[in-house]
Design a protein around this motif. Structure first.
Motif, PDB file in Angstrom:
ATOM      1  N   THR A 267      39.506  40.307  46.933  1.00 46.49           N
ATOM      2  CA  THR A 267      40.530  40.600  46.187  1.00 46.49           C
ATOM      3  C   THR A 267      41.602  39.524  46.404  1.00 46.49           C
ATOM      4  O   THR A 267      41.941  39.223  47.182  1.00 46.49           O
ATOM      5  CB  THR A 267      41.288  42.067  46.394  1.00 46.49           C
ATOM      6  OG1 THR A 267      40.111  43.091  46.512  1.00 46.49           O
ATOM      7  CG2 THR A 267      42.471  42.365  45.897  1.00 46.49           C
ATOM      8  N   LEU A 268      42.442  39.004  45.014  1.00 47.36           N
ATOM      9  CA  LEU A 268      43.113  38.038  44.960  1.00 47.36           C
ATOM     10  C   LEU A 268      44.429  38.458  44.554  1.00 47.36           C
ATOM     11  O   LEU A 268      44.670  39.279  43.350  1.00 47.36           O
ATOM     12  CB  LEU A 268      42.753  36.929  44.080  1.00 47.36           C
ATOM     13  CG  LEU A 268      41.397  36.318  44.233  1.00 47.36           C
ATOM     14  CD1 LEU A 268      41.047  35.226  43.375  1.00 47.36           C
ATOM     15  CD2 LEU A 268      41.425  35.886  45.635  1.00 47.36           C
ATOM     16  N   VAL A 269      45.492  38.507  45.475  1.00 44.04           N
ATOM     17  CA  VAL A 269      47.109  39.010  45.035  1.00 44.04           C
ATOM     18  C   VAL A 269      47.561  38.138  43.988  1.00 44.04           C
ATOM     19  O   VAL A 269      47.308  37.009  43.948  1.00 44.04           O
ATOM     20  CB  VAL A 269      47.773  39.180  46.432  1.00 44.04           C
ATOM     21  CG1 VAL A 269      49.390  39.313  45.886  1.00 44.04           C
ATOM     22  CG2 VAL A 269      47.261  39.701  47.571  1.00 44.04           C
ATOM     23  N   GLY A 270      48.167  38.913  42.951  1.00 35.84           N
ATOM     24  CA  GLY A 270      48.690  38.497  41.869  1.00 35.84           C
ATOM     25  C   GLY A 270      47.875  37.795  40.676  1.00 35.84           C
ATOM     26  O   GLY A 270      48.230  37.143  39.752  1.00 35.84           O
ATOM     27  N   ILE A 271      46.418  38.103  40.726  1.00 35.71           N
ATOM     28  CA  ILE A 271      45.586  37.575  39.695  1.00 35.71           C
ATOM     29  C   ILE A 271      44.780  38.907  39.136  1.00 35.71           C
ATOM     30  O   ILE A 271      44.677  39.822  39.726  1.00 35.71           O
ATOM     31  CB  ILE A 271      44.196  36.844  40.427  1.00 35.71           C
ATOM     32  CG1 ILE A 271      44.928  35.781  41.284  1.00 35.71           C
ATOM     33  CG2 ILE A 271      43.480  36.285  39.327  1.00 35.71           C
ATOM     34  CD1 ILE A 271      45.693  34.707  40.451  1.00 35.71           C
ATOM     35  N   ALA A 272      44.913  38.969  37.873  1.00 30.54           N
ATOM     36  CA  ALA A 272      44.556  40.088  37.013  1.00 30.54           C
ATOM     37  C   ALA A 272      43.071  39.865  36.895  1.00 30.54           C
ATOM     38  O   ALA A 272      42.550  38.872  36.538  1.00 30.54           O
ATOM     39  CB  ALA A 272      45.099  40.253  35.618  1.00 30.54           C
ATOM     40  N   PRO A 273      42.229  41.168  36.699  1.00 33.46           N
ATOM     41  CA  PRO A 273      40.518  40.788  36.470  1.00 33.46           C
ATOM     42  C   PRO A 273      40.453  40.577  34.999  1.00 33.46           C
ATOM     43  O   PRO A 273      41.258  40.909  34.272  1.00 33.46           O
ATOM     44  CB  PRO A 273      40.318  42.193  37.105  1.00 33.46           C
ATOM     45  CG  PRO A 273      41.364  42.939  36.829  1.00 33.46           C
ATOM     46  CD  PRO A 273      42.700  42.282  37.030  1.00 33.46           C
ATOM     47  N   MET A 274      39.397  39.777  34.884  1.00 37.10           N
ATOM     48  CA  MET A 274      38.806  39.608  33.627  1.00 37.10           C
ATOM     49  C   MET A 274      38.335  40.843  33.065  1.00 37.10           C
ATOM     50  O   MET A 274      37.337  41.608  33.726  1.00 37.10           O
ATOM     51  CB  MET A 274      37.971  38.730  33.374  1.00 37.10           C
ATOM     52  CG  MET A 274      38.420  37.091  33.925  1.00 37.10           C
ATOM     53  SD  MET A 274      38.993  36.233  32.530  1.00 37.10           S
ATOM     54  CE  MET A 274      37.467  35.951  31.731  1.00 37.10           C
TER      55      MET A 274
END
Length: 341
Positions: free
Chosen positions: A183-190
């Motif tokens: 899980t990447l903080v600050g990144i929205a999923p595609m």
């Protein structure tokens, strides 16, 4: 690559066919009119003293430091583009003399990415994580078959999903994790379906999606299809054995003694190598057999089996090691049976 070390470590990866498909310190490579030299930073506030919040270097650093497992420090360098500019081709060789392992760049121009990836591939000691929003560029990069470059595809690249990925995973103990499922903080999923995800993977890229209600990185592979953590583990073992044996030589000099060219000295070199392999096992890089015994081995022939010419030259080139990579489970298949009685 020339080296001042007295120790050379080489490694080959033997795998069945077909292919089944600081060591986490990031370096941010930017560009600006005046340029700035390589410098280390321990937090985002320190970065901001040299790179204001509107700069691309700051944005990349912020993505790294925002993660749950950020590195203790990162480095930033800004290539000069103004008067008397420094070309990317001229700058890249100097970077490999610096302290870093994962390279992040502010550019997404495919020609720049290829130039950087070519240099990283040739050097064989670092890894490059890039980002792009272009499937056409993915195809261009895929054709190069890089083992040391991984690409994350996302329609939004201004918030640095590549830097976030390195920040989340890169500084964890080498071999203890894979790069899939983070899980990447600050990144929205595609918002994509399975067909598009498969197409992105076929182009040699990774992306960021929702699985079982959690936003995660879709895979953990380099452009070639090799796993990022395997290359990271390989680099760690090669460097660590080189360092351990060089340190053995250095300490002998400090104690005003020497490593004798007999079975005692050879045993010391082998012991230093095995210590690294045992540490690699404890970190999860090396597999075990059914009895839990680590699957690595060393072969260091005694003096009697060494070429006399090498003895005369004070060169012991015959040490070898091998291990079975532990790998990781990325997929599973489970079958069940329903019974009525």
């Amino acid at each position: 690559m020339l080296s001042i070390s007295d120790v050379t470590v080489t490694i080959s990866v033997l795998k069945p066919m077909p292919i089944l498909g600081g060591f986490g310190k990031p370096l941010i490579l930017g560009a600006s009119t005046a340029g700035k030299d390589y410098k280390n930073y321990a937090d985002i506030d320190a970065v901001q003293t040299d790179y204001p919040a509107n700069t691309e270097e700051y944005k990349a650093a912020a993505a790294i430091f925002a993660q749950k497992n950020p590195p203790a420090e990162l480095a930033v360098i800004s290539r000069k583009t103004g008067a008397s500019p420094v070309t990317l081709a001229d700058l890249l060789p100097t970077l490999f003399l610096k302290d870093w392992h994962f390279l992040i760049t502010t550019t997404t121009t495919v020609e720049d990415l290829i130039l950087i990836a070519d240099a990283v591939e040739a050097d064989k000691s670092r890894q490059f994580v890039a980002r792009t929003s272009s499937k056409a560029d993915l195809a261009t990069i895929k054709a190069k078959g890089y083992d040391r470059t991984a690409v994350i595809y996302h329609t939004t690249v201004t918030n640095y999903p590549d830097a976030a990925w390195v920040g989340a995973v890169g500084s964890l103990p080498v071999g203890s994790v894979t790069w899939k499922g983070w899980t990447l903080v600050g990144i929205a999923p595609m918002d994509i379906d399975a067909t598009e995800l498969s197409a992105i993977h076929a182009l040699g890229a990774n992306t960021y999606v929702t699985k079982a209600g959690t936003n995660v990185t879709s895979d953990g592979r380099a452009v070639s299809g090799e796993f990022i953590d395997l290359i990271h583990s390989q680099d760690y073992i090669v460097f660590s054995i080189q360092y351990a044996v060089q340190d053995l030589f250095n300490r002998a000099q400090e104690m005003r003694t020497k490593i004798p060219f007999d079975n005692r000295g050879i045993a010391q070199i082998e012991s230093a190598s095995r210590t690294v392999l045992q540490r690699a096992f404890l970190q999860g890089m090396i597999a075990t057999d059914e009895d839990g015994v680590a699957l690595y081995n060393t072969t260091f022939p005694p003096r009697s089996q060494v070429d006399p010419a090498n003895i005369a030259a004070r060169n012991y080139p015959d040490g070898k090691f091998e291990f079975i990579i532990a790998g990781a489970v990325h997929k599973a298949g489970i079958s069940g049976t329903i019974k009525f009685a």
